[in-house]
Design a protein around this motif. Structure first.
Motif, PDB file in Angstrom:
ATOM      1  N   PRO A  49       5.672 -10.854 -10.700  1.00  0.00           N
ATOM      2  CA  PRO A  49       4.332 -11.402 -10.407  1.00  0.00           C
ATOM      3  C   PRO A  49       4.102 -11.720  -8.929  1.00  0.00           C
ATOM      4  CG  PRO A  49       5.716 -13.138 -11.280  1.00  0.00           C
ATOM      5  CD  PRO A  49       6.554 -11.874 -11.308  1.00  0.00           C
ATOM      6  N   VAL A  50       4.668 -10.919  -8.052  1.00  0.00           N
ATOM      7  CA  VAL A  50       4.500 -11.128  -6.620  1.00  0.00           C
ATOM      8  C   VAL A  50       3.962  -9.829  -6.023  1.00  0.00           C
ATOM      9  CG1 VAL A  50       5.623 -11.689  -4.438  1.00  0.00           C
ATOM     10  CG2 VAL A  50       6.447 -12.732  -6.563  1.00  0.00           C
ATOM     11  N   PRO A  51       2.696  -9.793  -5.599  1.00  0.00           N
ATOM     12  CA  PRO A  51       2.123  -8.552  -5.078  1.00  0.00           C
ATOM     13  C   PRO A  51       2.649  -8.218  -3.689  1.00  0.00           C
ATOM     14  CG  PRO A  51       0.548 -10.334  -4.856  1.00  0.00           C
ATOM     15  CD  PRO A  51       1.720 -10.900  -5.603  1.00  0.00           C
ATOM     16  N   GLY A  52       2.633  -6.937  -3.389  1.00  0.00           N
ATOM     17  CA  GLY A  52       2.957  -6.505  -2.044  1.00  0.00           C
ATOM     18  C   GLY A  52       1.689  -6.094  -1.318  1.00  0.00           C
ATOM     19  N   LYS A  53       1.818  -5.743  -0.045  1.00  0.00           N
ATOM     20  CA  LYS A  53       0.659  -5.272   0.710  1.00  0.00           C
ATOM     21  C   LYS A  53       0.229  -3.912   0.169  1.00  0.00           C
ATOM     22  CE  LYS A  53       1.944  -7.571   5.044  1.00  0.00           C
ATOM     23  NZ  LYS A  53       2.318  -7.361   6.473  1.00  0.00           N
ATOM     24  N   GLY A  54      -1.087  -3.716   0.056  1.00  0.00           N
ATOM     25  CA  GLY A  54      -1.576  -2.428  -0.410  1.00  0.00           C
ATOM     26  C   GLY A  54      -1.228  -1.307   0.533  1.00  0.00           C
ATOM     27  N   PHE A  55      -1.189  -1.596   1.828  1.00  0.00           N
ATOM     28  CA  PHE A  55      -0.825  -0.611   2.847  1.00  0.00           C
ATOM     29  C   PHE A  55       0.095  -1.294   3.851  1.00  0.00           C
ATOM     30  CE2 PHE A  55      -1.565   1.622   6.901  1.00  0.00           C
ATOM     31  CZ  PHE A  55      -1.238   2.921   6.510  1.00  0.00           C
ATOM     32  N   GLU A  56       1.253  -0.698   4.071  1.00  0.00           N
ATOM     33  CA  GLU A  56       2.273  -1.335   4.907  1.00  0.00           C
ATOM     34  C   GLU A  56       2.952  -0.292   5.773  1.00  0.00           C
ATOM     35  OE1 GLU A  56       6.615  -3.550   4.208  1.00  0.00           O
ATOM     36  OE2 GLU A  56       5.207  -3.331   2.538  1.00  0.00           O
ATOM     37  N   ILE A  57       3.148  -0.595   7.021  1.00  0.00           N
ATOM     38  CA  ILE A  57       3.873   0.284   7.936  1.00  0.00           C
ATOM     39  C   ILE A  57       5.007  -0.506   8.580  1.00  0.00           C
ATOM     40  CG2 ILE A  57       3.767   1.662  10.041  1.00  0.00           C
ATOM     41  CD1 ILE A  57       0.930   2.338   9.444  1.00  0.00           C
ATOM     42  N   LYS A  58       6.203   0.071   8.510  1.00  0.00           N
ATOM     43  CA  LYS A  58       7.378  -0.551   9.096  1.00  0.00           C
ATOM     44  C   LYS A  58       8.212   0.556   9.742  1.00  0.00           C
ATOM     45  CE  LYS A  58      11.588  -3.050   7.746  1.00  0.00           C
ATOM     46  NZ  LYS A  58      12.363  -3.576   6.581  1.00  0.00           N
ATOM     47  N   ARG A  59       8.189   0.600  11.042  1.00  0.00           N
ATOM     48  CA  ARG A  59       8.818   1.682  11.804  1.00  0.00           C
ATOM     49  C   ARG A  59       8.321   3.046  11.282  1.00  0.00           C
ATOM     50  NH1 ARG A  59      14.991   1.402  12.059  1.00  0.00           N
ATOM     51  NH2 ARG A  59      14.881   0.634   9.929  1.00  0.00           N
ATOM     52  N   ASN A  60       9.220   3.876  10.769  1.00  0.00           N
ATOM     53  CA  ASN A  60       8.827   5.198  10.273  1.00  0.00           C
ATOM     54  C   ASN A  60       8.572   5.201   8.765  1.00  0.00           C
ATOM     55  OD1 ASN A  60       8.948   6.541  12.757  1.00  0.00           O
ATOM     56  ND2 ASN A  60      11.167   6.740  12.611  1.00  0.00           N
ATOM     57  N   THR A  62       5.991   4.185   5.683  1.00  0.00           N
ATOM     58  CA  THR A  62       4.642   3.813   5.253  1.00  0.00           C
ATOM     59  C   THR A  62       4.661   3.636   3.743  1.00  0.00           C
ATOM     60  OG1 THR A  62       3.630   5.081   7.039  1.00  0.00           O
ATOM     61  CG2 THR A  62       2.212   4.496   5.179  1.00  0.00           C
ATOM     62  N   VAL A  63       4.135   2.526   3.261  1.00  0.00           N
ATOM     63  CA  VAL A  63       4.095   2.255   1.820  1.00  0.00           C
ATOM     64  C   VAL A  63       2.642   2.081   1.393  1.00  0.00           C
ATOM     65  CG1 VAL A  63       4.910   0.785  -0.066  1.00  0.00           C
ATOM     66  CG2 VAL A  63       6.333   1.093   1.984  1.00  0.00           C
ATOM     67  N   ARG A  64       2.237   2.828   0.376  1.00  0.00           N
ATOM     68  CA  ARG A  64       0.909   2.672  -0.218  1.00  0.00           C
ATOM     69  C   ARG A  64       1.103   2.222  -1.664  1.00  0.00           C
ATOM     70  NH1 ARG A  64      -3.243   5.333   2.721  1.00  0.00           N
ATOM     71  NH2 ARG A  64      -2.438   6.542   4.488  1.00  0.00           N
ATOM     72  N   ARG A  65       0.609   1.014  -1.976  1.00  0.00           N
ATOM     73  CA  ARG A  65       0.763   0.462  -3.322  1.00  0.00           C
ATOM     74  C   ARG A  65      -0.597   0.452  -4.028  1.00  0.00           C
ATOM     75  NH1 ARG A  65       3.799  -2.918   0.047  1.00  0.00           N
ATOM     76  NH2 ARG A  65       6.053  -2.881  -0.373  1.00  0.00           N
ATOM     77  N   PHE A  66      -0.593   0.933  -5.274  1.00  0.00           N
ATOM     78  CA  PHE A  66      -1.828   1.035  -6.043  1.00  0.00           C
ATOM     79  C   PHE A  66      -1.831  -0.003  -7.165  1.00  0.00           C
ATOM     80  CE2 PHE A  66      -0.599   5.470  -4.812  1.00  0.00           C
ATOM     81  CZ  PHE A  66      -1.450   5.548  -3.707  1.00  0.00           C
TER      82      PHE A  66
END
Length: 661
Positions: A49-60, A62-66
């Motif tokens: 029950p802990v959401p992450g960022k919908g769009f995240e960039i960390k160095r190389n 990229t995470v897209r969460r739907f």
């Protein structure tokens, strides 16, 4: 290749908690540190029950969460028919990834699919967008034999470039499914041992607010299958003075955990803990317990605990690299009494605890991040194959659909390196040598008993690393163990004794070397050679020589996959892969090719046009004539051959890859 670009497709990723998510965090960290550019397409946490960022960039990275339905749905679907799990995990992620690739498909060199549901999507993306994929399994499937589940899984997995199971047992499951063993590469989970390392337990307990007493730790999802009820009941049965700590997310067993916390003075529910902070809890504990009630290989949480010098108690012995011994802890029956007994023994015997702690730490040394190379080496092998994508332009002017297919299978199957010695046995006009000279830096040798064919090869193939030799395939003028790779394309059917030829290949091949073999298929399609097909099926006769001989021209025999396999194994070679090639073709295809060749060599076609239409040319005329339009239509038909066919299907040819043991 500069900064290889990976699309990681997975239904679960951090901040969702679990072994898969932890492994993927380790993997993306490793890839980042080693020059890969990674994009992750995933859901928002579906069990945590802990959401992450919908769009995240960390160095190389990229995470897209739907956003998707979260809560306790996944644990419920796990215990239902696989179709429900599939419908929960697959369609929406497929749609989001599909629309993402419509826009960004040129940004990726490879898709890494985690789990069956993601691989299902990746298979379609390979078809739609031409992006190859590798697959990682994180659990055992126990496919019911001959079930739809098994058939769908085989259909999906067969198109993966490589399959990366996390254990020997999982790898064996995939091979039993019908996946060639050569494409199954078992990897082991690794642990970030800079983060998970031994620390002062007394100091850590004080920092965490724990009593300074023997501490038992549980880290897993709060679902029945993870054995949390067994853990709770063992806390009620122990006799020694000890404390029990539970780390886990919200799950169906949470009420039972909170109830135990109220009723038992030695029991505490800590709640979810981020991966970055988890190492301190392992290091502070005196023993880690993983009481799973189902069969699986060693969970990565066990590896993390052992990396901190904490002994473990597990209900699964593990296999392969994960196999636990009595030097690291206990493997028990999944009963509360047995678990309580082992905990009491460990709490009272400090000398035993010290030995197990040292053993656990030593065992964990086998699981550093060097193990990630199994995955990155597989990436590299896929990229090496993709370097051969130049084959596409080299085969532009090849009207023989089966020759195109044979060429792709041979070059990609052998995947020769620059330092390899490659023999084309029965090289003819040198077409395969031409392809290799354009796509690799290998040392090439062409062998043929026809001087005219060798003269053509010398004319067409421009390579300083090639030599042409006049010789007999049945008695080759080479020393034993000379070549790393051998091509034998459309040759065996011309030999009076094919076994002798195959034994010669084995003799001159180095140990571990590969030979790629293609032969005409006895079960050929009606459209490829209608005349012989009708004659054979009607009166058991075929035309042996001349224009109308078609597929049978100057051949001693045609092959079925079974007869080719038998000949190869009788010669002492080990089969790596076998498939049939070219199922769909144009009517009278073989005769059209013969006629087209004669026309191109006649006075009806100018020399410049003939040169531009040659299969050795990698450029096509700017203006489309009749032949170019024929090639376009033939290529359109050939697209239907992109799917994988069973060995029983009709086909023009059989491709087999074999290794010298």
């Amino acid at each position: 290749m500069k900064q290889p670009r990976i699309l990681l497709l997975t239904p679960a990723f951090r901040p969702n908690l679990g072994g898969v998510e932890t492994h993927l965090e380790d993997l993306t960290d490793y890839l980042n540190d080693n020059g890969y550019r990674v994009t992750v397409l995933t859901y928002q946490p579906i069990t945590t029950p802990v959401p992450g960022k919908g769009f995240e960039i960390k160095r190389n990275l990229t995470v897209r969460r739907f956003n998707w339905f979260s809560g306790n749905y996944f644990p419920k679907f796990v215990n239902m028919h696989p179709v429900f799990n599939f419908l929960y995990l697959t369609p929406y992620l497929f749609l989001r990834a599909f629309f993402h690739l419509l826009r960004y498909r040129n940004n990726y060199d490879l898709i890494h699919a985690i789990g069956l549901s993601s691989s299902f999507s990746a298979k379609f993306f390979k078809i739609f967008f031409g992006i190859p994929f590798v697959y990682t399994s994180e659990n055992l499937y126990f496919f019911p034999k001959d079930s739809l589940y098994e058939k769908v899984a085989r259909w999906v997995f067969i198109d993966a470039e490589f399959l990366l199971p996390h254990s020997v047992q999982s790898g064996e499951e995939l091979v039993k499914l019908g996946i060639p063993a050569e494409r199954v590469r078992v990897f082991s989970h690794w642990v970030n041992q800079k983060k998970f390392k031994p620390q002062n337990k007394k100091r850590l307990k004080k920092e965490l607010g724990w009593d300074d007493k023997f501490t038992v730790l549980y880290v897993a999802r709060l679902i029945p299958e993870k054995g949390i009820s067994l853990f709770i009941n063992s806390a009620k049965k122990v006799k020694a003075d000890m404390q029990f700590k539970v780390i886990g997310d919200d799950g169906p067993e949470l009420p039972a955990v909170k109830k135990a916390e109220k009723e038992l003075t030695n029991f505490e529910y800590i709640g979810p803990v981020s991966y970055d902070k988890l190492a301190r809890y392992y290091a502070a504990s005196d023993v880690f317990v993983y009481p799973a009630l189902y069969e699986e290989d060693v969970a990565r949480t066990l590896l993390e605990a052992m990396s901190t010098g904490t002994p473990v108690i597990n209900t699964n012995p593990g296999s392969g690299a994960y196999k636990l011994s009595a030097k690291v802890g206990f493997v028990i029956k999944p009963t509360a009494s047995d678990l309580a007994s082992k905990l009491d023994k460990l709490a009272r015997d400090k000398e035993l605890w010290s030995k197990l702690s040292a053993g656990a730490l030593k065992f964990s040394e086998n699981f550093g991040d060097k193990l990630a190379k199994t995955i990155t080496n597989s990436y590299s092998d896929v990229f090496a194959k993709n370097k051969l994508s130049k084959l596409g332009s080299l085969l532009e002017n090849t009207g023989d659909l089966c020759l195109k297919r044979r060429s792709r299978e041979i070059i990609t199957g052998l995947a020769p390196r620059n330092n390899h010695k490659v023999l084309d046995a029965g090289c003819g006009d040198g077409f395969f040598l031409h392809l290799l000279s354009k796509t690799t830096g290998s040392e090439l040798t062409g062998l043929d008993d026809n001087p005219k064919a060798l003269a053509l090869a010398k004319k067409y193939v421009k390579s300083k690393k090639m030599k042409l030799i006049n010789g007999d395939v049945l008695n080759m003028p080479f020393k034993d163990n000379t070549f790393d790779r051998i091509i034998c394309s459309e040759v065996l059917e011309h030999l009076p004794n094919d076994i002798v030829g195959l034994k010669e290949f084995k003799r001159v091949l180095k140990k571990g070397g590969l030979v790629a073999i293609t032969v005409p298929c006895k079960n050929y399609p009606f459209l490829w050679d209608p005349i012989n097909w009708l004659l054979e099926h009607a009166i058991g006769f075929h035309i042996k020589n001349g224009f109308w001989a078609g597929l049978w021209n100057q051949h001693f025999r045609l092959y079925t996959p079974d007869t080719l396999k038998k000949a190869v194994t009788d010669a002492g070679l080990t089969i790596v892969d076998i498939k049939t090639v070219t199922h769909y073709c144009l009517p009278f295809n073989h005769y059209l090719l013969n006629l087209g060749y004669r026309l191109r060599k006649s006075d009806l076609v100018s020399m410049s046009t003939e040169k531009s239409l040659s299969k050795f040319s990698d450029t096509r005329p700017s203006e489309k004539g009749l032949y170019q339009r024929f090639l376009d239509f033939a290529n359109y038909v050939d697209r239907f051959n992109d799917r994988n066919f069973s060995l029983d299907s009709s086909a023009v040819g059989v491709f087999l890859l074999a290794r010298k043991p």
